[in-house]
Design a protein around this motif. Sequence first.
Motif, short mmCIF file in Angstrom:
data_model
loop_
_atom_site.label_atom_id
_atom_site.label_comp_id
_atom_site.label_asym_id
_atom_site.label_seq_id
_atom_site.Cartn_x
_atom_site.Cartn_y
_atom_site.Cartn_z
N GLY A 170 0.25 8.86 2.91
CA GLY A 170 -0.87 9.67 2.42
C GLY A 170 -2.12 8.86 2.12
N LEU A 171 -1.96 7.74 1.45
CA LEU A 171 -3.12 6.93 1.08
C LEU A 171 -3.80 6.37 2.33
CD1 LEU A 171 -4.91 5.69 -1.07
CD2 LEU A 171 -3.25 3.83 -1.29
N ARG A 172 -3.02 5.87 3.26
CA ARG A 172 -3.59 5.32 4.49
C ARG A 172 -4.36 6.41 5.25
NH1 ARG A 172 0.11 1.90 8.29
NH2 ARG A 172 1.36 2.54 6.56
N HIS A 173 -3.79 7.60 5.33
CA HIS A 173 -4.47 8.70 6.02
C HIS A 173 -5.77 9.07 5.34
CE1 HIS A 173 -0.51 10.24 8.04
NE2 HIS A 173 -0.95 9.11 8.55
N GLN A 222 0.83 -1.20 0.00
CA GLN A 222 0.00 0.00 0.00
C GLN A 222 0.87 1.25 0.00
OE1 GLN A 222 -2.60 1.70 3.34
NE2 GLN A 222 -4.05 0.46 2.15
N GLU A 223 2.05 1.16 0.64
CA GLU A 223 2.96 2.30 0.68
C GLU A 223 3.47 2.66 -0.71
OE1 GLU A 223 3.13 -0.27 2.85
OE2 GLU A 223 2.49 0.80 4.66
N SER A 224 3.74 1.64 -1.53
CA SER A 224 4.23 1.94 -2.89
C SER A 224 3.14 2.59 -3.73
CB SER A 224 4.78 0.69 -3.56
OG SER A 224 3.75 -0.24 -3.85
N ARG A 267 2.80 6.22 -2.56
CA ARG A 267 3.83 7.12 -3.10
C ARG A 267 3.46 7.60 -4.51
NH1 ARG A 267 7.18 3.47 -0.49
NH2 ARG A 267 8.24 4.39 1.30
N ASP A 268 2.97 6.66 -5.32
CA ASP A 268 2.61 7.01 -6.70
C ASP A 268 1.37 7.88 -6.78
OD1 ASP A 268 4.76 5.56 -7.67
OD2 ASP A 268 3.58 3.77 -8.10
N VAL A 269 0.40 7.66 -5.89
CA VAL A 269 -0.87 8.38 -5.95
C VAL A 269 -0.84 9.68 -5.14
CG1 VAL A 269 -3.34 8.26 -5.35
CG2 VAL A 269 -2.21 6.29 -6.40
N CYS A 270 -0.30 9.60 -3.93
CA CYS A 270 -0.37 10.73 -3.00
C CYS A 270 0.97 11.44 -2.79
CB CYS A 270 -0.89 10.27 -1.64
SG CYS A 270 -2.53 9.53 -1.71
N GLY A 271 2.05 10.82 -3.22
CA GLY A 271 3.36 11.44 -3.06
C GLY A 271 4.06 11.14 -1.76
N SER A 272 3.43 10.35 -0.89
CA SER A 272 4.07 9.97 0.37
C SER A 272 3.64 8.55 0.74
CB SER A 272 3.70 10.94 1.50
OG SER A 272 2.36 10.74 1.88
#
Length: 153
Positions: free
Chosen positions: A31-34, A18-20, A23-28
């Motif tokens: 970010g996606l988890r938040h 999910q982290e990868s 990074r691609d979608v939210c830049g961090s």
Amino acid sequence: MSLNDAIRSDVEQWPGTQESLSRDVCGSAQGLRHKLAGYKGSTLRPEELVMIQLMTGGRHFVTAMARELGGVYLQLPPLGDELDNGDLLAECQEITARLSELFAELAKSIANDGVIDAGERGRCDARAHALREQVVRYLALSYRVYGDELAKG
């Protein structure tokens, strides 16, 4: 399926972490988890939702959104794909199957107590929605196979 559940289903289709994807979608990495959790009021922007679907191949969110709005989302074959009457026959058979499922659900709902309660109605509505979706798909493909240039576009 709720819109939030649909987004999560699309995210789960990502083969990596999910982290990868984040990074691609939210830049961090977080970010996606938040945004999925609504941390401090954060939400996914429409562009991010589209990016998730493009990257994962998931279409749960757009399907759920269309259903929520009373419509359907159709994933049609690419325009370059050759379609013929055999493809239409397969679609027609799918319509028949979905119609049978709707009738079976209605019969089951009525059989136990002669009344269609809210849960049974929800299941019948879901079957009816799947049938409508299949009919619209059949029409769209029929126009591609047999339509003149105006009907194809």
